[in-house]
Design an enzyme around this catalytic site. Structure first.
Site, PDB file in Angstrom:
ATOM      1  CG  ASN A   1      39.341  42.062  42.935  1.00  0.00           C
ATOM      2  OD1 ASN A   1      40.364  41.821  42.315  1.00  0.00           O
ATOM      3  ND2 ASN A   1      39.331  42.469  44.189  1.00  0.00           N
TER       4      ASN A   1
ATOM      5  CB  ALA B   1      43.605  48.977  48.266  1.00  0.00           C
ATOM      6  CG  ASP B   2      41.060  43.133  48.440  1.00  0.00           C
ATOM      7  OD1 ASP B   2      42.006  42.376  48.740  1.00  0.00           O
ATOM      8  OD2 ASP B   2      39.872  42.794  48.547  1.00  0.00           O
ATOM      9  CG  LEU B   3      44.494  43.034  41.346  1.00  0.00           C
ATOM     10  CD1 LEU B   3      43.263  43.633  40.693  1.00  0.00           C
ATOM     11  CD2 LEU B   3      45.742  43.385  40.542  1.00  0.00           C
ATOM     12  CG  ASN B   4      40.836  39.303  45.313  1.00  0.00           C
ATOM     13  OD1 ASN B   4      39.980  38.768  44.618  1.00  0.00           O
ATOM     14  ND2 ASN B   4      40.543  40.254  46.207  1.00  0.00           N
TER      15      ASN B   4
END
Length: 258
Positions: free
Chosen positions: A189, A183-186
């Site tokens: 990470n 939900a927060d792939l950046n």
């Protein structure tokens, strides 16, 4: 100590804390919680380094026992709120909304079983107090990696962006094929090799992941857009935006052409 919710893990309760640890680490975890109260309070004086990551960094400690992948170092991270909630709640989470470290342990275990490269969780601990809890997570450290953000935007990195971006693209493809929705792939990470740019990438921070049923695909377009937005933002902030060739390398990775 008693059997945990995942094979090979055990439940531990000590000093008011509740925790889950891989079986080999359970006695160590029980003693650590009794002696220090929290995993962060153990890791702060024991840390040999603090890595950029999360909102207060990730503390690197020598592994006191053998973990699932036999890494010699572990990484300890405190869960911290982001956005507007950070000023109000800091590192506190409402108990009625589930348990972040357990969610990450379960997602990590399922993702690894499906072939996604993500560090093994050694221990997950939470500290209830009233309607809130605080929590820490310890994973094995993937040696010889740094974040995609560091790989792309460190001084002099512009000439060697293609391979890390292709590795990141292949990682996104592996998440899609494994039906794991991050939900927060950046760029912070996704971990890539410091020495071998063609080595597979790793993904971390799975506490908000959703693992879909087998035989389906995760909504990859959303993950791709999150990753790309973070790359655009970092490129603008550093004054070194990605080139057309860089974007092509990432998309070749998505498509499995690299």
């Amino acid at each position: 100590m008693s059997a945990g919710p995942i094979a090979g893990y055990m439940l531990v309760e000590a000093g008011g804390a509740r925790a889950v640890a891989v079986q080999a680490a359970a006695p160590w975890l029980e003693k650590t919680l009794r002696d220090h109260g929290t995993l962060r309070d153990w890791a702060v004086p024991a840390a040999t380094a603090v890595l950029v990551g999360g909102r207060e960094g990730v503390r690197v400690v020598a592994a006191p026992v053998r973990g699932p992948d036999s890494a010699t170092q572990w990484a300890c991270r405190r869960y911290l709120r982001g956005g507007w909630a950070a000023a109000l709640l800091g590192d506190r989470y409402l108990r009625s909304f589930g348990c972040r470290p357990m969610a990450e342990l379960l997602a990590s275990h399922q993702a690894r079983a499906r072939g996604v490269r993500t560090p093994a969780v050694v221990a997950a601990a939470w500290y209830p107090r009233g309607v809130f809890y605080r929590a820490d997570l310890v994973t094995e450290l993937v040696q010889g990696t740094h974040s995609l953000a560091e790989a792309l935007f460190a001084p002099g990195a512009e000439s060697a962006r293609g391979e890390p971006l292709a590795a990141a693209g292949r990682l996104v493809r592996s998440l899609e094929e494994a039906a794991v929705e991050h939900a927060d792939l950046n760029a912070g990470n996704v971990l890539v090799s410091s020495a071998d740019p063609q080595a597979p990438a790793w993904v971390v921070d799975l506490d908000r992941c959703r693992v879909h049923g087998s035989g389906t695909q995760a909504p990859g377009l959303a993950m791709r857009r999150r990753l790309e937005r973070s790359l655009v933002k970092l490129g603008g902030r550093r004054g070194r935006p990605l080139t057309a060739a860089d974007w092509e390398a990432l998309r070749d990775g998505y498509a499995g052409r690299s």
